[in-house]
Design an enzyme around this catalytic site. Structure first.
Site, PDB file in Angstrom:
ATOM      1  N   SER A 169      61.293 -41.215-115.574  1.00 32.17           N
ATOM      2  CA  SER A 169      60.762 -42.579-115.436  1.00 32.17           C
ATOM      3  C   SER A 169      61.703 -43.646-115.995  1.00 32.17           C
ATOM      4  O   SER A 169      61.259 -44.624-116.602  1.00 32.17           O
ATOM      5  CB  SER A 169      59.374 -42.690-116.081  1.00 32.17           C
ATOM      6  N   ASN A 216      68.836 -39.201-108.290  1.00 31.01           N
ATOM      7  CA  ASN A 216      68.348 -37.945-107.699  1.00 31.01           C
ATOM      8  C   ASN A 216      67.312 -38.308-106.632  1.00 31.01           C
ATOM      9  O   ASN A 216      66.184 -38.666-106.956  1.00 31.01           O
ATOM     10  CB  ASN A 216      67.727 -37.087-108.818  1.00 31.01           C
ATOM     11  N   GLU A 224      65.430 -34.040-119.629  1.00 31.21           N
ATOM     12  CA  GLU A 224      64.325 -34.620-118.861  1.00 31.21           C
ATOM     13  C   GLU A 224      63.007 -34.019-119.329  1.00 31.21           C
ATOM     14  O   GLU A 224      62.617 -32.935-118.867  1.00 31.21           O
ATOM     15  CB  GLU A 224      64.509 -34.320-117.361  1.00 31.21           C
ATOM     16  N   GLY A 269      58.406 -38.774-113.113  1.00 32.09           N
ATOM     17  CA  GLY A 269      57.539 -39.253-112.040  1.00 32.09           C
ATOM     18  C   GLY A 269      56.180 -39.704-112.518  1.00 32.09           C
ATOM     19  O   GLY A 269      55.274 -39.938-111.715  1.00 32.09           O
ATOM     20  N   HIS A 280      66.789 -28.311-112.374  1.00 31.75           N
ATOM     21  CA  HIS A 280      65.799 -29.384-112.474  1.00 31.75           C
ATOM     22  C   HIS A 280      64.405 -28.782-112.693  1.00 31.75           C
ATOM     23  O   HIS A 280      64.101 -27.719-112.157  1.00 31.75           O
ATOM     24  CB  HIS A 280      65.829 -30.232-111.189  1.00 31.75           C
ATOM     25  N   LYS A 286      65.889 -36.497-104.479  1.00 29.58           N
ATOM     26  CA  LYS A 286      64.876 -35.456-104.216  1.00 29.58           C
ATOM     27  C   LYS A 286      64.675 -35.287-102.701  1.00 29.58           C
ATOM     28  O   LYS A 286      65.623 -35.398-101.937  1.00 29.58           O
ATOM     29  CB  LYS A 286      63.573 -35.767-104.962  1.00 29.58           C
ATOM     30  N   GLU A 334      61.623 -29.415-111.489  1.00 29.47           N
ATOM     31  CA  GLU A 334      60.856 -29.125-110.268  1.00 29.47           C
ATOM     32  C   GLU A 334      61.272 -27.776-109.692  1.00 29.47           C
ATOM     33  O   GLU A 334      60.448 -27.040-109.155  1.00 29.47           O
ATOM     34  CB  GLU A 334      61.050 -30.267-109.255  1.00 29.47           C
TER      35      GLU A 334
HETATM   36  P1  PGA Z   1      61.818 -39.992-112.158  1.00 26.49           P
HETATM   37  O1  PGA Z   1      62.572 -38.575-111.909  1.00 26.49           O
HETATM   38  O2  PGA Z   1      62.879 -40.990-112.528  1.00 26.49           O
HETATM   39  O3  PGA Z   1      61.137 -40.297-110.874  1.00 26.49           O
HETATM   40  O4  PGA Z   1      60.873 -39.757-113.306  1.00 26.49           O
HETATM   41  C1  PGA Z   1      63.646 -38.177-112.707  1.00 26.49           C
HETATM   42  C2  PGA Z   1      64.141 -36.828-112.260  1.00 26.49           C
HETATM   43  O5  PGA Z   1      63.307 -35.971-111.901  1.00 26.49           O
HETATM   44  O6  PGA Z   1      65.360 -36.559-112.252  1.00 26.49           O
END
Ligand code: PGA
Length: 252
Positions: free
Chosen positions: A213, A9, A167, A173, A95, A11, A97
């Site tokens: 992560s 992903n 997640e 992140g 997601h 982003k 976010e």
């Molecule tokens: P990350 O993000 O691996 O940077 O923690 C995962 C995601 O948001 O899909």
């Protein structure tokens, strides 16, 4: 058995040129990888170029969101059919976010999932609790609410095109990943919920990715768990070497 599915992903990162450079490296380095499905989710602006670049490879392309209408006066939105037209086979929906920053709700997630499946896309539906929710013991309740909104009442025949991404928000992140045992516990709970809601065959077929992560040094332990069928990778998907290492770890 379920083929592991690892998706990067990206982003809000990468120009078209940067996207093509990264996906070309992935295509070359993953050419010999067997028994793992791999996808990338570039920003909208790079979807078409990336999809063309991977046409002759097993890599698949996912969008990071879509709308639930196919056309009309919806300034700024992108329809599922347009994503197919651009070469996408998958779309990420719900997601955290989008839920936290852009007002996504269980209801809009459900509408988007149905529209995307209706247009022939596969869907990666994201679920997961915040740290406060984990601390107050509501992880399972939150995940069940997300699942009900996203895939409740779905036709079990669509299972092959449905992926759930667990997640935990506190792991995204942050560099703080769930332990394999913590993740497996929730994945098993998700699969049990899928069994009750969509039936045993669908529950056995639907892949459940872990995200939050995921890095080259923790991927193998996570992906070894029986109900972890792949990963949704953010930060570590932006560098070819890291993402390739995670994809290879999914195979073991
Ligand atoms: P990350 O993000 O691996 O940077 O923690 C995962 C995601 O948001 O899909």
């Amino acid at each position: 058995m379920r083929t592991p599915f690892v998706v990067g992903n990206w982003k809000l990162h990468k120009t078209i040129a940067e996207s093509l450079a990264l996906v070309t490296e992935l295509k070359n380095q993953l050419a010999s990888l067997r028994d793992v499905a791999v996808g990338v989710a570039p920003p909208f602006t790079a979807l078409h170029a990336v999809a063309r670049r991977v046409e002759d490879s097993p890599l698949v392309v996912a969008a990071q969101d879509c709308y639930w209408e196919e056309k009309g006066a919806f300034t700024g939105e992108v329809a599922p059919g347009m994503l197919r037209d651009a070469g996408c086979a998958w779309v990420i929906i719900g997601h955290s976010e989008r839920r936290q920053l852009f007002g996504e709700t269980d209801e809009t997630v459900g509408k988007k999932v149905r529209a995307a499946l209706g247009a022939g896309l596969g869907v990666i539906a994201c679920v997961g609790e915040t740290l406060a929710q984990r601390d107050d013991g509501s992880t399972f309740a939150v995940v069940e609410r997300h699942l009900a909104g996203a895939v409740g009442g779905l036709d079990p025949a669509l299972a092959e095109r449905v992926v759930i991404a667990y997640e935990p928000v506190w792991a995204i992140g942050t560099g703080r990943t769930a332990t394999p045992a913590q993740a497996q516990e929730v994945h098993a709970h998700i699969r049990a919920w899928l069994g009750r809601s969509l039936g045993a065959a669908a529950a056995a077929a639907i892949r459940i990715q872990y995200g939050g992560s995921v890095k080259p040094d923790n991927a193998a332990q996570l992906l070894r768990e029986p109900d972890i069928d792949g990963a949704l990778v953010g930060g570590a998907s932006l560098a070819a070497a890291d993402f390739v290492a995670i994809c290879r770890a999914a195979r073991a």
